[in-house]
Design a protein around this motif. Structure first.
Motif, PDB file in Angstrom:
ATOM      1  N   VAL A 158      -8.937  -3.794   5.594  1.00 15.90           N
ATOM      2  CA  VAL A 158      -8.514  -3.330   6.927  1.00 15.90           C
ATOM      3  C   VAL A 158      -7.228  -2.503   6.802  1.00 15.90           C
ATOM      4  O   VAL A 158      -7.095  -1.427   7.399  1.00 15.90           O
ATOM      5  N   LYS A 159      -6.298  -2.975   5.975  1.00 16.02           N
ATOM      6  CA  LYS A 159      -5.021  -2.270   5.781  1.00 16.02           C
ATOM      7  C   LYS A 159      -5.233  -0.929   5.065  1.00 16.02           C
ATOM      8  O   LYS A 159      -4.582   0.062   5.388  1.00 16.02           O
ATOM      9  N   ILE A 160      -6.139  -0.911   4.067  1.00 14.15           N
ATOM     10  CA  ILE A 160      -6.425   0.330   3.331  1.00 14.15           C
ATOM     11  C   ILE A 160      -7.016   1.371   4.280  1.00 14.15           C
ATOM     12  O   ILE A 160      -6.636   2.544   4.260  1.00 14.15           O
ATOM     13  N   ALA A 161      -7.949   0.928   5.134  1.00 12.24           N
ATOM     14  CA  ALA A 161      -8.566   1.845   6.099  1.00 12.24           C
ATOM     15  C   ALA A 161      -7.514   2.395   7.064  1.00 12.24           C
ATOM     16  O   ALA A 161      -7.492   3.597   7.358  1.00 12.24           O
ATOM     17  N   ALA A 162      -6.609   1.517   7.528  1.00 13.99           N
ATOM     18  CA  ALA A 162      -5.568   1.943   8.473  1.00 13.99           C
ATOM     19  C   ALA A 162      -4.577   2.908   7.823  1.00 13.99           C
ATOM     20  O   ALA A 162      -4.071   3.832   8.472  1.00 13.99           O
ATOM     21  N   ALA A 163      -4.324   2.713   6.516  1.00 15.12           N
ATOM     22  CA  ALA A 163      -3.387   3.584   5.784  1.00 15.12           C
ATOM     23  C   ALA A 163      -3.992   4.946   5.452  1.00 15.12           C
ATOM     24  O   ALA A 163      -3.298   5.843   4.977  1.00 15.12           O
ATOM     25  N   LYS A 164      -5.311   5.075   5.670  1.00 20.02           N
ATOM     26  CA  LYS A 164      -6.040   6.331   5.400  1.00 20.02           C
ATOM     27  C   LYS A 164      -5.860   6.802   3.949  1.00 20.02           C
ATOM     28  O   LYS A 164      -5.696   8.000   3.679  1.00 20.02           O
ATOM     29  N   LEU A 165      -5.886   5.832   3.036  1.00 19.52           N
ATOM     30  CA  LEU A 165      -5.817   6.176   1.613  1.00 19.52           C
ATOM     31  C   LEU A 165      -7.203   6.598   1.130  1.00 19.52           C
ATOM     32  O   LEU A 165      -8.209   5.992   1.522  1.00 19.52           O
ATOM     33  N   PRO A 166      -7.292   7.626   0.273  1.00 16.28           N
ATOM     34  CA  PRO A 166      -8.601   7.999  -0.277  1.00 16.28           C
ATOM     35  C   PRO A 166      -9.113   6.904  -1.212  1.00 16.28           C
ATOM     36  O   PRO A 166      -8.354   6.362  -2.017  1.00 16.28           O
TER      37      PRO A 166
ATOM     38  N   LEU B 274       0.802  -1.232   0.000  1.00 18.77           N
ATOM     39  CA  LEU B 274       0.000   0.000   0.000  1.00 18.77           C
ATOM     40  C   LEU B 274       0.831   1.278   0.000  1.00 18.77           C
ATOM     41  O   LEU B 274       0.318   2.342  -0.348  1.00 18.77           O
ATOM     42  N   SER B 275       2.095   1.189   0.375  1.00 20.24           N
ATOM     43  CA  SER B 275       2.919   2.402   0.456  1.00 20.24           C
ATOM     44  C   SER B 275       3.124   3.054  -0.916  1.00 20.24           C
ATOM     45  O   SER B 275       3.527   4.210  -0.995  1.00 20.24           O
ATOM     46  N   ARG B 276       2.810   2.324  -1.980  1.00 19.64           N
ATOM     47  CA  ARG B 276       3.077   2.833  -3.347  1.00 19.64           C
ATOM     48  C   ARG B 276       1.986   3.765  -3.877  1.00 19.64           C
ATOM     49  O   ARG B 276       2.187   4.438  -4.884  1.00 19.64           O
ATOM     50  N   TYR B 277       0.794   3.807  -3.247  1.00 17.25           N
ATOM     51  CA  TYR B 277      -0.379   4.336  -3.966  1.00 17.25           C
ATOM     52  C   TYR B 277      -0.886   5.682  -3.452  1.00 17.25           C
ATOM     53  O   TYR B 277      -0.820   5.985  -2.263  1.00 17.25           O
ATOM     54  N   ASP B 278      -1.411   6.467  -4.411  1.00 16.50           N
ATOM     55  CA  ASP B 278      -2.007   7.771  -4.114  1.00 16.50           C
ATOM     56  C   ASP B 278      -3.514   7.683  -3.915  1.00 16.50           C
ATOM     57  O   ASP B 278      -4.116   8.554  -3.287  1.00 16.50           O
ATOM     58  N   LEU B 279      -4.138   6.638  -4.496  1.00 13.21           N
ATOM     59  CA  LEU B 279      -5.601   6.543  -4.508  1.00 13.21           C
ATOM     60  C   LEU B 279      -5.987   5.078  -4.706  1.00 13.21           C
ATOM     61  O   LEU B 279      -5.283   4.332  -5.398  1.00 13.21           O
ATOM     62  N   VAL B 280      -7.100   4.672  -4.094  1.00  9.41           N
ATOM     63  CA  VAL B 280      -7.619   3.318  -4.276  1.00  9.41           C
ATOM     64  C   VAL B 280      -8.960   3.396  -5.007  1.00  9.41           C
ATOM     65  O   VAL B 280      -9.836   4.183  -4.625  1.00  9.41           O
ATOM     66  N   GLY B 281      -9.123   2.596  -6.057  1.00  7.79           N
ATOM     67  CA  GLY B 281     -10.409   2.469  -6.736  1.00  7.79           C
ATOM     68  C   GLY B 281     -11.082   1.176  -6.291  1.00  7.79           C
ATOM     69  O   GLY B 281     -10.440   0.119  -6.258  1.00  7.79           O
TER      70      GLY B 281
END
Length: 354
Positions: free
Chosen positions: A103-111, A78-85
């Motif tokens: 769960v990891k995406i939510a914790a990373a606070k990615l839009p 997840l450290s690579r990304y600016d946005l999740v679709g």
């Protein structure tokens, strides 16, 4: 600057992915191991018709300026990304490895930009009239969404119609109706800056000097994507009948007056929630588009092929309309039909036997 976008779902997600790749951004598709292997070996192919052209163009990811790769949920960095679709069907998020990734995406606070028909629960929490409603019943597993901050989740109306041709490999997508993705903004302006950057970059893309349809359009209103609800309740879910599925065209045009009544009722619900009439699509425009939709909806095809769970926007709209005190008999009837067909599948163990 090239952005790195993670898209969960390699089928419908490959349409948005291809538009981003054409604009020079990098895309990772999250999918099953076999599909990931195929995409990493051969890339994707999206077939789309340009304006005033009679035949579809095949747009191959390996010929585009952006870089594409595909991974399984367990192998995402997840450290690579600016946005999740979010481009999977809502029931797919209950898969264990996908849930762990969520769960990891939510914790990373990615839009997170959803292009599902089913709006993620955190997005609905951003609408004051819905924030305290009891809507969990409409979700396959509402707990998937518990950890997400509402302001980090937005919805993009998935108006383009596309499907995987059954005779083709899993890396091919055929676009039947090349309309635009219409996204609401995030709560934070820094995330909206990324969205508007992607919007402008996609808009600038041409192919042999021609404009390429299916744009990303960003709107300040939270209610623009809700315009899709009227279409889904009037067409897509009414493709599911007690017998064989029918096409969207037949669902809408079989009784145009009844269809307009349903459409108008769902539009009125959206306005009760805060939508402006300008956020909505006139029924006549939808009915015209439906004339060319000669296949059953993806929901109807899934039920016919034995899926025990599908996205339940029909049930979501029923729950909202009842809690607003404006139930509708036609919507209730649609929900009953879908419930009945899904219960048949569950009783049969999801075998698809009739």
């Amino acid at each position: 600057m090239a952005r790195n976008i993670l898209i969960l779902g390699a089928s419908y997600g490959s349409l948005l992915g291809t538009k981003l790749l054409m604009a020079g951004h990098n895309v990772t598709l999250v999918c099953r191991a076999k599909t990931a292997e195929l995409i990493n070996r051969e890339g994707t192919e999206v077939r789309i018709k340009l304006r005033d052209e009679a035949v579809h163009r095949a747009i191959l990811s390996r010929n585009l300026p952006g870089k594409l790769d595909a991974v399984t949920p367990a192998n995402v960095d997840l450290s690579r990304y600016d946005l999740v679709g979010l481009a999977m069907q809502e029931p797919q998020y209950t898969n264990h490895t996908v849930r762990v990734l969520m769960v990891k995406i939510a914790a990373a606070k990615l839009p997170c930009l959803s292009i599902m028909n089913m709006p993620p629960l955190p997005y609905l929490k951003r609408i004051p009239a819905l924030a305290d409603m009891d809507l969990e019943e409409a979700y396959t597993n509402a707990q998937v969404w518990e950890r997400f901050e509402p302001g980090l989740v937005t919805l993009c109306s998935p108006d383009p119609q596309a499907f995987r041709p059954p005779e083709e490999a899993a890396n091919v997508l055929h676009v039947g109706l090349p309309t635009n993705f219409k996204a609401s903004v995030f709560a934070d302006e820094k995330h909206n800056k990324v969205l508007r950057e992607l919007e402008a970059d996609i808009d600038a893309v041409t192919l042999d000097g021609h404009d390429v349809p299916v744009k990303l359009k960003v709107f300040d209103s939270l209610f623009v994507p809700l315009a899709k609800w009227s279409m889904l309740l009037t067409g897509n879910y009414r493709c599911i009948t007690p017998h064989e599925p029918q096409s969207i065209r037949d669902a809408v045009h079989g009784d145009l007056k009844r269809s307009q009544t349903i459409y108008d009722h769902v539009d009125a619900i959206a306005r009760r929630l805060g939508a402006d009439p300008q956020d909505q699509v006139p029924f006549a425009k939808y009915a015209k588009a439906a004339e060319s939709l000669l296949k059953p909806s993806s929901a109807a095809r899934a039920v016919a092929s034995g899926a025990p769970f599908i996205e339940r926007v029909d049930l979501l709209v029923k729950l909202i309309s009842h809690q607003l005190g404006v139930p509708n008999a036609e919507i209730d009837r649609t929900v009953d039909t879908v419930d009945q067909k899904l219960n048949e599948k569950i009783v049969q163990g999801g075998s698809g036997a009739q």
